[in-house]
Design an enzyme around this catalytic site. Structure first.
Site, short mmCIF file in Angstrom:
data_model
loop_
_atom_site.label_atom_id
_atom_site.label_comp_id
_atom_site.label_asym_id
_atom_site.label_seq_id
_atom_site.Cartn_x
_atom_site.Cartn_y
_atom_site.Cartn_z
N GLU A 28 -22.93 16.64 5.65
CA GLU A 28 -22.56 15.87 4.34
C GLU A 28 -23.74 15.49 3.64
OE1 GLU A 28 -20.21 11.90 2.43
OE2 GLU A 28 -19.42 12.78 4.48
N THR A 37 -19.61 9.60 2.92
CA THR A 37 -18.49 8.91 3.09
C THR A 37 -17.91 8.33 4.49
OG1 THR A 37 -17.47 10.80 3.37
CG2 THR A 37 -17.71 10.15 1.26
N SER A 54 -18.74 14.25 15.38
CA SER A 54 -17.89 13.50 14.36
C SER A 54 -18.51 12.09 14.05
CB SER A 54 -16.42 13.24 14.83
OG SER A 54 -15.84 12.39 13.77
#
EC number: 1.17.7.4
Length: 338
Positions: free
Chosen positions: A135, A173, A231
């Site tokens: 990201e 995010t 993750s």
């Protein structure tokens, strides 16, 4: 909120909300729909979401995951993951005569658009995030000459800007809210005129899952977070649980990874899952715990989630035909009708 009365027996406090967020749900369904509509293979640049089980399941259905756009054969369909990509990746796909499906989470797209807007206004953009995360790479690629990565408060001392009156912060995010604000506070101490983004960049699902895990940590001696080790939001939940008072917290992909030694002296186990984890994996952990005497399951609800996102618009087109046309345009031949 679920009642959290004292109990002498062993119990599980199950977080709600947990698991799939709207962006992940959209991305996974997008791969499945693409396979149904266009047939295998569908190429996906990077893991569609950061979860081993999801990736393996989609591979069995015909998805092929690649690290670089150049690995995708000319004339194929490639999907971009929920984490987003830099503009250069779209250029690579066009150069490779690929039909594309963009499954970027709309909340990540919002951050990309903020980066573009502030760059056009000639701001220095301080992007709070973890170096190397997909990201962060995607967002940085929107305005590389304007963006400086700040990987935690310890990086702040080294940050330099052109004009302290034209500085804004954005963030990955999936970070911990507490971690992000600690970095923001340090940046504001150094740059008092630092501007905040128009809206909070931290994903609603990330915030909700962190609030829930904090609540679990008040009563659970052990917190188990189901999620993969790549993750970011799942890793953060383990850290949040420990910071909130849990004696121990562990990240596991599957029930088989739980060490029975973790249960020694534990009467209350908190259980939650990252935003890219399907409920079937949580169910597996509940079964594993029940077999060891933790059959009393109590849901701890801290928020309602009703957000949904529409599927990528590209799924409404005939992408196989578009890909064939791109190749024909290069070779000067006419694509054959099937």
């Amino acid at each position: 909120m679920g009642c959290m009365t004292a109990s002498t027996g062993r119990r599980v406090l199950l977080a709600a909300p947990r698991g799939y967020c709207a962006g992940v749900d959209r991305a996974v369904i997008a791969v499945e729909k693409a396979l149904e509509q266009y047939g295998a293979p569908i190429y996906v640049r990077h893991e569609i979401v950061h979860n081993k089980y999801v990736v393996r399941t989609l591979e069995k259905k015909g998805a092929i995951f690649v690290e670089q756009t150049a690995e995708v054969p000319e004339g194929s369909i490639v999907m971009f993951s929920a984490h987003g990509v830099a503009p250069v990746v779209h250029d690579e796909a066009a150069a490779g005569k690929l039909a594309t499906i963009d499954a970027t989470c709309p909340l990540v797209t919002k951050v990309h658009k903020e980066a573009v807007r502030f760059a056009k206004e000639d701001y220095d953009i301080l992007l709070i995030g973890h170096e190397g995360h997909e990201e962060v790479i995607g967002t940085s690629g929107e305005a590389p000459e304007h963006i400086t990565l700040v990987d935690g408060p310890e990086d702040v001392a080294e940050v330099e800007v052109r004009d302290p009156s034209k500085v804004v912060w954005l963030s990955q995010t999936t970070l911990s809210v507490d971690e992000t604000m600690e970095t923001v506070d340090a940046l504001k101490d150094k740059f008092p005129q630092l501007i905040s983004p128009p809206s909070d960049d931290i994903c609603y699902a990330t915030q909700n899952r962190q609030i829930a895990v904090k609540k679990l940590a008040e009563d659970a001696q052990l917190v188990i977070v189901v999620g993969s080790k790549n993750s970011s939001n799942s890793i953060r939940m383990v850290e949040v649980a420990l910071d909130a008072g849990a004696s121990a917290a562990h990240l596991v992909d599957f029930a088989a990874e739980i060490d029975e030694a973790w249960l020694e002296g534990v009467t209350t186990v908190g259980l939650t899952s990252g935003a890219s984890v399907p409920d079937v994996l949580v169910d597996g952990v509940l079964e594993w715990l029940a077999e060891r005497g933790y059959g009393d399951v109590e849901t701890v609800k801290t928020a309602e989630e009703s957000i949904t996102f529409s599927l990528p618009k590209e799924l409404r087109r005939d992408l196989r035909a578009e890909a064939a046309a791109l190749v024909a345009d290069r070779t000067g031949s006419t694509p054959s009708a099937e």
